[in-house]
Design a protein around this motif. Structure first.
Motif, mmCIF file in Angstrom:
data_model
loop_
_atom_site.group_PDB
_atom_site.id
_atom_site.type_symbol
_atom_site.label_atom_id
_atom_site.label_comp_id
_atom_site.label_asym_id
_atom_site.label_seq_id
_atom_site.Cartn_x
_atom_site.Cartn_y
_atom_site.Cartn_z
ATOM 1 N N ASP A 214 85.374 31.656 107.290
ATOM 2 C CA ASP A 214 84.739 32.873 107.074
ATOM 3 C C ASP A 214 85.333 34.161 107.229
ATOM 4 N N GLN A 215 86.149 34.223 108.375
ATOM 5 C CA GLN A 215 86.826 35.390 108.539
ATOM 6 C C GLN A 215 87.798 35.902 107.567
ATOM 7 N N PHE A 216 88.565 34.614 106.955
ATOM 8 C CA PHE A 216 89.140 35.060 105.501
ATOM 9 C C PHE A 216 88.655 35.744 104.606
ATOM 10 N N LEU A 217 87.266 35.303 104.332
ATOM 11 C CA LEU A 217 86.544 35.976 103.390
ATOM 12 C C LEU A 217 86.111 37.325 103.637
ATOM 13 N N LYS A 218 85.764 37.389 104.940
ATOM 14 C CA LYS A 218 85.356 38.814 105.303
ATOM 15 C C LYS A 218 86.231 39.829 104.982
ATOM 16 N N THR A 219 87.657 39.559 105.166
ATOM 17 C CA THR A 219 88.536 40.556 104.966
ATOM 18 C C THR A 219 89.143 40.442 103.314
ATOM 19 N N HIS A 220 88.457 39.615 102.573
ATOM 20 C CA HIS A 220 88.905 39.528 101.317
ATOM 21 C C HIS A 220 87.535 39.062 100.358
ATOM 22 N N LYS A 221 86.862 39.987 100.444
ATOM 23 C CA LYS A 221 85.454 39.879 99.720
ATOM 24 C C LYS A 221 85.614 39.982 98.373
ATOM 25 N N ASP A 222 86.701 40.512 97.888
ATOM 26 C CA ASP A 222 86.771 40.352 96.201
ATOM 27 C C ASP A 222 86.887 39.191 95.699
ATOM 28 N N LEU A 223 87.296 37.887 96.550
ATOM 29 C CA LEU A 223 87.442 36.657 96.151
ATOM 30 C C LEU A 223 85.953 36.032 95.973
ATOM 31 N N ARG A 224 85.041 36.827 96.087
ATOM 32 C CA ARG A 224 83.728 36.308 95.598
ATOM 33 C C ARG A 224 83.110 36.668 94.614
ATOM 34 N N ASP A 225 83.748 37.802 94.141
ATOM 35 C CA ASP A 225 83.375 38.344 92.738
ATOM 36 C C ASP A 225 84.074 37.760 91.663
ATOM 37 N N PHE A 226 83.270 38.002 90.216
ATOM 38 C CA PHE A 226 83.590 37.457 88.984
ATOM 39 C C PHE A 226 82.987 38.309 88.161
ATOM 40 N N ARG B 41 67.939 37.116 85.470
ATOM 41 C CA ARG B 41 68.349 35.700 85.284
ATOM 42 C C ARG B 41 69.371 35.191 86.503
ATOM 43 N N PHE B 42 69.678 34.098 86.498
ATOM 44 C CA PHE B 42 70.925 33.422 87.405
ATOM 45 C C PHE B 42 72.057 33.357 86.589
ATOM 46 N N ILE B 43 73.229 33.655 87.127
ATOM 47 C CA ILE B 43 74.669 33.540 86.192
ATOM 48 C C ILE B 43 75.473 32.500 87.312
ATOM 49 N N VAL B 44 75.705 31.377 86.716
ATOM 50 C CA VAL B 44 76.248 30.575 87.470
ATOM 51 C C VAL B 44 77.741 30.582 87.429
ATOM 52 N N ASP B 45 78.621 30.849 88.615
ATOM 53 C CA ASP B 45 79.945 30.805 88.803
ATOM 54 C C ASP B 45 80.747 29.740 88.767
ATOM 55 N N HIS B 46 80.296 28.689 89.455
ATOM 56 C CA HIS B 46 81.094 27.603 90.015
ATOM 57 C C HIS B 46 80.177 26.332 90.280
ATOM 58 N N VAL B 47 80.437 25.353 89.756
ATOM 59 C CA VAL B 47 79.737 23.960 90.250
ATOM 60 C C VAL B 47 80.958 22.973 90.415
ATOM 61 N N GLY B 48 80.904 22.574 91.675
ATOM 62 C CA GLY B 48 81.795 21.483 92.132
ATOM 63 C C GLY B 48 81.956 21.302 93.693
ATOM 64 N N LEU B 49 83.085 21.158 94.133
ATOM 65 C CA LEU B 49 83.602 21.241 95.663
ATOM 66 C C LEU B 49 83.443 22.563 96.154
ATOM 67 N N LYS B 50 83.563 22.772 97.330
ATOM 68 C CA LYS B 50 83.436 24.107 98.065
ATOM 69 C C LYS B 50 84.785 24.753 97.508
ATOM 70 N N LYS B 51 84.119 26.045 96.935
ATOM 71 C CA LYS B 51 85.076 27.148 96.267
ATOM 72 C C LYS B 51 86.006 27.595 97.193
ATOM 73 N N TYR B 52 85.611 27.953 98.356
ATOM 74 C CA TYR B 52 86.477 28.856 99.156
ATOM 75 C C TYR B 52 86.944 28.033 100.293
#
Length: 63
Positions: free
Chosen positions: A3-15, A52-63
């Motif tokens: 979670d700390q990694f994602l807090k500093t790299h928030k751009d990874l959650r964007d698509f 609407r909802f826009i689906v980005d990923h369906v599968g195992l944990k992404k991050y």
């Protein structure tokens, strides 16, 4: 990733979709009562402009 990694790299959650950048922080866990490597997730964004909802990923944990 932690979670700390994602807090500093928030751009990874964007698509990008339809020419806009969306955030896929919202997600739903599927099969929660199993091992962490087998828990599926559905990552999505809420597009209020198009109602609407826009689906980005369906599968195992992404991050």
């Amino acid at each position: 990733m932690s979670d700390q990694f994602l807090k500093t790299h928030k751009d990874l959650r964007d698509f990008k979709y339809d020419g806009k950048t969306h955030n896929s922080t919202p997600h739903v866990k599927v099969r929660d009562a199993t091992s962490a490597s087998e828990v599926g997730r559905i990552y999505f964004a809420l597009d209020a402009d198009a109602n609407r909802f826009i689906v980005d990923h369906v599968g195992l944990k992404k991050y």
